[in-house]
Design an enzyme around this catalytic site. Structure first.
Site, mmCIF file in Angstrom:
data_model
loop_
_atom_site.group_PDB
_atom_site.id
_atom_site.type_symbol
_atom_site.label_atom_id
_atom_site.label_comp_id
_atom_site.label_asym_id
_atom_site.label_seq_id
_atom_site.Cartn_x
_atom_site.Cartn_y
_atom_site.Cartn_z
ATOM 1 N N GLY A 286 0.803 -1.212 0.000
ATOM 2 C CA GLY A 286 0.000 0.000 0.000
ATOM 3 C C GLY A 286 0.840 1.268 0.000
ATOM 4 N N THR A 287 1.910 1.259 0.761
ATOM 5 C CA THR A 287 2.759 2.446 0.861
ATOM 6 C C THR A 287 3.346 2.800 -0.500
ATOM 7 O OG1 THR A 287 3.305 1.932 3.153
ATOM 8 C CG2 THR A 287 4.817 3.412 1.980
ATOM 9 N N ASN B 183 -7.967 3.984 8.476
ATOM 10 C CA ASN B 183 -7.414 2.875 9.252
ATOM 11 C C ASN B 183 -7.596 3.056 10.762
ATOM 12 O OD1 ASN B 183 -5.518 4.920 8.195
ATOM 13 N ND2 ASN B 183 -4.069 4.036 9.637
ATOM 14 N N GLN C 100 -7.801 -0.289 3.430
ATOM 15 C CA GLN C 100 -8.651 -0.798 4.510
ATOM 16 C C GLN C 100 -10.018 -1.283 4.022
ATOM 17 O OE1 GLN C 100 -8.034 -1.414 7.680
ATOM 18 N NE2 GLN C 100 -5.974 -0.554 7.766
ATOM 19 N N SER D 12 -3.542 -3.355 -0.670
ATOM 20 C CA SER D 12 -2.442 -4.121 -0.111
ATOM 21 C C SER D 12 -2.927 -5.515 0.276
ATOM 22 C CB SER D 12 -1.896 -3.387 1.116
ATOM 23 O OG SER D 12 -0.863 -4.136 1.718
ATOM 24 N N ALA D 13 -2.066 -6.518 0.096
ATOM 25 C CA ALA D 13 -2.480 -7.906 0.342
ATOM 26 C C ALA D 13 -2.579 -8.246 1.825
ATOM 27 C CB ALA D 13 -1.488 -8.867 -0.341
ATOM 28 N N HIS D 14 -1.682 -7.689 2.637
ATOM 29 C CA HIS D 14 -1.590 -8.211 4.012
ATOM 30 C C HIS D 14 -2.706 -7.743 4.940
ATOM 31 C CE1 HIS D 14 0.191 -4.861 6.499
ATOM 32 N NE2 HIS D 14 0.542 -4.404 5.319
ATOM 33 N N THR E 107 11.857 -7.348 -11.235
ATOM 34 C CA THR E 107 11.255 -8.681 -11.292
ATOM 35 C C THR E 107 10.135 -8.788 -10.266
ATOM 36 O OG1 THR E 107 13.348 -9.589 -12.041
ATOM 37 C CG2 THR E 107 11.727 -11.161 -11.165
ATOM 38 N N CYS F 153 1.806 1.942 12.464
ATOM 39 C CA CYS F 153 3.031 2.634 12.080
ATOM 40 C C CYS F 153 3.382 3.709 13.090
ATOM 41 C CB CYS F 153 2.855 3.282 10.711
ATOM 42 S SG CYS F 153 1.712 2.393 9.678
HETATM 43 C C1 LIG Z 1 -1.666 -0.503 6.014
HETATM 44 C C2 LIG Z 1 -2.051 0.707 5.236
HETATM 45 C C3 LIG Z 1 -1.199 1.246 4.260
HETATM 46 C C4 LIG Z 1 0.175 0.692 4.003
HETATM 47 O O1 LIG Z 1 0.142 -0.521 3.333
HETATM 48 P P1 LIG Z 1 1.455 -1.454 3.354
HETATM 49 O O2 LIG Z 1 1.130 -2.564 2.441
HETATM 50 O O3 LIG Z 1 1.611 -1.884 4.786
HETATM 51 O O4 LIG Z 1 2.587 -0.615 2.891
HETATM 52 C C5 LIG Z 1 -1.632 2.335 3.550
HETATM 53 N N1 LIG Z 1 -2.835 2.877 3.766
HETATM 54 C C6 LIG Z 1 -3.690 2.393 4.704
HETATM 55 C C7 LIG Z 1 -5.018 3.043 4.893
HETATM 56 C C8 LIG Z 1 -3.323 1.306 5.477
HETATM 57 O O5 LIG Z 1 -4.153 0.846 6.409
#
Ligand SMILES: *Cc1c(COP(=O)(O)O)cnc(C)c1O
Length: 392
Positions: A72-73, A152, A180, A200-202, A238, A326
């Protein structure tokens, strides 16, 4: 008995077995470089194509509009810096909100140091951006709007489609951070009117280190990195094949189960919040009462330090957080809770409980057993809740 209860799903989620099993195949057997022309390469390429289809379908986009990133970042940075650089001849004004994730806020601050002008829109008490203020500050110099889909820290969902309409009328690139919300609430990029969307996947039971940026066909964007021709040269290097394939599987499952999981985690959340209110005095729910992502609770317990409560909960095996993972180590009070107008007391006493698909009523029984006791201990015997001016 100390149990372990994970209530921090907005920080990250465990990788689902279905996801890690598929990733294993790509780590061990289908390990080819997707740019290679031989069968190993083609196999890896097929995995990427499949994942791209899953992600595109989940948001109503074409596969060609999806660029995979490291998360996401990176997607937020690419959207904001990439658009600013590509459009800097047309204008230098960027509009965002004061409750964005730091990936957006700090990208904007970086651009401010390089001659761009940034407006940080205020929000109301629920954390919704002020659309009147947006209309007031939009001008011919505006080249980008970036407003997150769901916050978030407080879970509030923004009126993205209304902003999208304004952006489309004026032909201004519009980015939304949907990290989110993807997989938790329905997303259709056309209905929302966004031209850029990060995910973001996680945060949805996929692996860390994989994410994506949707870039609407025809949008201009400068790459931040240079090298190979991967990801349409917008994000060379890659590809993280196993991570991306895992992301694809996580998205596929999240979309298929979205309604049932949302119903379940919301029932758990409603129970948790209802019982917290009956067992603990002077509590306040932060964020929007209904326009919020499933399973999300941000609560102010006035009269104690949220950090101390988190430590005490952790000792009982309960993982919760202050607003943002964070920022957990930073001493600065949350910019989001400040923006929605909370008092210093309310900010200091706030914690975030975010439920996930694996949480159970039995786990909540345990939390509801421990939490009131810990709050009482931390508030101390002299604390007089009745004298507290905070509202529910
Ligand atoms: C977690 C989060 C991110 C960052 O995503 P990462 O994959 O951890 O870099 C960005 N924006 C929001 C709103 C998030 O909750």
């Amino acid at each position: 008995m100390v149990r372990s209860v994970y209530l921090d799903h907005s920080a990250t989620t465990p990788v689902r077995p279905e996801v890690s099993e598929l990733m294993q195949q790509y780590l061990r057997n289908k390990f080819g470089n997707p740019s290679s022309l031989h069968s190993y390469g083609r196999q890896a390429r097929q995995g990427l194509n499949w994942a791209r289809e899953q992600v595109a379908e989940a948001i109503g986009a074409n596969a060609t509009e999806i660029i995979f990133t490291s998360g996401g970042t990176e997607a937020d940075n690419l959207a904001i810096l990439g658009t600013a650089y590509a459009y800097q001849d047309r204008g230098r004004h960027i509009i965002t909100s004061c409750i964005e994730h730091h990936a957006v806020l700090d990208s904007c601050k970086y651009l401010e140091k390089r001659g761009f002008r940034v407006t940080y829109l205020p929000v109301n008490e629920y954390g919704e951006v002020d659309l009147t203020e947006l209309d007031r500050v939009l001008d011919d110099d505006t080249i980008l709007i970036s407003i997150m889909h769901a916050n978030n820290e407080i879970g509030t969902i923004q009126p993205i489609a209304e902003i999208g309409r304004r952006a489309q009328e004026r032909r201004i690139p519009f980015h939304t951070d949907a990290v989110q919300s993807l997989g938790k609430v329905p997303i259709d990029v056309k209905q929302l009117g966004v031209s850029l969307l990060s995910a973001s996947a996680h945060k949805i039971y996929g692996p860390k280190g994989a994410g994506m940026l949707y870039i609407r066909e025809g949008s201009r964007l400068d790459p931040l990195w240079h090298g190979g021709s991967q990801e349409q040269k917008i994000r060379p290097g890659t590809e993280n094949v196993a991570g991306i394939v895992g992301f694809g599987r996580a998205v596929e499952l999240a979309i298929a189960e979205m309604e049932s999981v949302a119903g379940r985690v919301n029932r758990l959340r409603d129970r948790l919040w209802a019982e917290i209110q009956t067992r603990i005095s002077a509590v306040k729910l932060n964020g929007h009462p209904s326009q919020r992502i499933p399973g999300h609770l941000n609560i102010s317990f006035v009269g104690l330090e949220g950090q101390s409560l988190l430590t005490a909960l952790d000792e009982k095996g309960i993982a919760a957080s202050s607003g943002s993972a964070c920022m957990a180590s930073a001493i600065e009070p949350s910019h989001v809770l400040q923006a929605i107008g909370l008092s210093v007391d309310q900010i200091q006493g706030s914690i975030r409980l975010t439920l996930g698909r694996d949480n159970t009523h039995e786990e909540l029984d345990y939390v509801l057993d421990e939490l009131p006791r810990l709050v009482e201990q931390l508030r101390g015997p002299d604390w007089n809740g009745a004298a507290c001016p905070c509202e529910r």
